[in-house]
Design an enzyme around this catalytic site. Structure first.
Site: not given
Ligand code: NAD
Length: 271
Positions: A156, A169
């Site tokens: 991130s 986080y």
């Molecule tokens: P999201 O909530 O759609 O996806 C996260 C996924 O991780 C979900 O499918 C959830 O079920 C899964 N998950 C959570 N805990 C878990 C576990 N213990 N075991 C297996 N799966 C698990 O959100 P996203 O935005 O798609 O996030 C994906 C990644 O991207 C994350 O690491 C998040 O920190 C990172 N991220 C997202 C953003 C954003 O703006 N969306 C920005 C920076 C980083």
């Protein structure tokens, strides 16, 4: 046209964690469309994972859905066994699973701290170790393969931007940054490439409460010089490319996919 011959991940096997939504779903689908066999990992929401499997199969690739909590070592071992049982080996790990449990520092509970660290940091360690063990065991066996394997961490912008109210986080993501770099250094002699992608604001479930309302969306846009909120495909395209031999000389690097969020936009008007 994306014919079978020019699919860039043809013959590769990818494990994508947290693939039932958002960025993970986008990456799993993009890798499947490029010919990879995909292990679609989910933790608690099976239905979208099964839907994604159908989409990957419709694109002409194989997929298997595996429930596993990335923070649980037995689950992680079972997931990699399922990958090898179904597809013979693993070539690509996308460490994507992540959660938020937000609170001010003074009010954050130990439970919220531990939950985020164990999923976003320890979970990435466990999956990376399982993948690296398989890569080292298999080595570069096929002439067409340059690297013995790829690990991509979805981190991130908060691996370098501090984030008040989200100390668990931001600390986990900062840890992922150093986990990625140390593994890249340690595993390079084994021909394993390790890189990170650090997204900015991408429209997914994790931040729905912000982009869903106009005020939140406008606030988000003030942080993005490029003037739009990102989509999962923006990250997925970079992940696919990093896993191809076109990126063969890249290891230990983080690519910020953030529309310029890390450029200190508050300084764009003379500070
Ligand atoms: P999201 O909530 O759609 O996806 C996260 C996924 O991780 C979900 O499918 C959830 O079920 C899964 N998950 C959570 N805990 C878990 C576990 N213990 N075991 C297996 N799966 C698990 O959100 P996203 O935005 O798609 O996030 C994906 C990644 O991207 C994350 O690491 C998040 O920190 C990172 N991220 C997202 C953003 C954003 O703006 N969306 C920005 C920076 C980083």
């Amino acid at each position: 046209m994306n014919t079978i011959e020019n699919k860039r991940l043809k013959g590769k096997v990818a494990v994508v964690t947290g693939a039932s939504s958002g960025i993970g779903e986008g990456i799993a689908l993009a890798m499947g469309r490029e010919g990879a066999s995909v292990v679609v990992n989910y933790n608690s929401n099976e239905e979208p994972a099964q839907e994604l499997k159908k989409k990957i199969e419709a694109a002409g690739s194989q997929a298997v859905v595996v429930q596993a909590d990335v923070a649980n070592p037995e689950d992680v071992a079972r997931m990699f066994k399922a990958a090898c049982d179904n597809f013979g080996t693993v070539d690509i790990l996308v460490n994507n699973a992540g959660i938020q449990r937000d609170a001010s520092f003074l009010e954050m509970t130990l439970e919220d701290w531990n939950k985020v660290i164990s999923t976003n940091l320890t979970g990435h360690f466990l999956c990376a170790q399982a993948a690296a063990k398989e890569f080292v065991k298999r080595r570069v066996q096929h002439e067409e393969r340059k690297a013995a394997g790829h690990i991509i961490f979805i981190s991130s912008v908060h691996d370098i931007i501090p984030w008040a109210g989200h100390v668990n986080y931001a600390t986990a993501k900062g840890g992922v940054q150093m986990l990625m770099k140390t593994l890249a250094q340690e595993l390079a002699p084994n021909k394993i490439r390790v890189n990170g992608i650090s997204p900015g604001a991408i429209k997914t479930e994790i931040n729905r409460s912000v982009w869903e309302n106009e005020g939140g969306r406008e606030g988000m846009l003030t942080l993005i010089p490029y003037g739009r909120i990102g989509e999962p495909e923006d990250v997925a395209k970079v992940a696919v490319w990093l896993a191809t031999d076109e990126a063969d000389y890249i290891t230990g690097t983080t690519i910020y996919v953030d529309g310029g969020m890390t450029l200190y936009p508050a300084f764009s008007d003379n500070g």
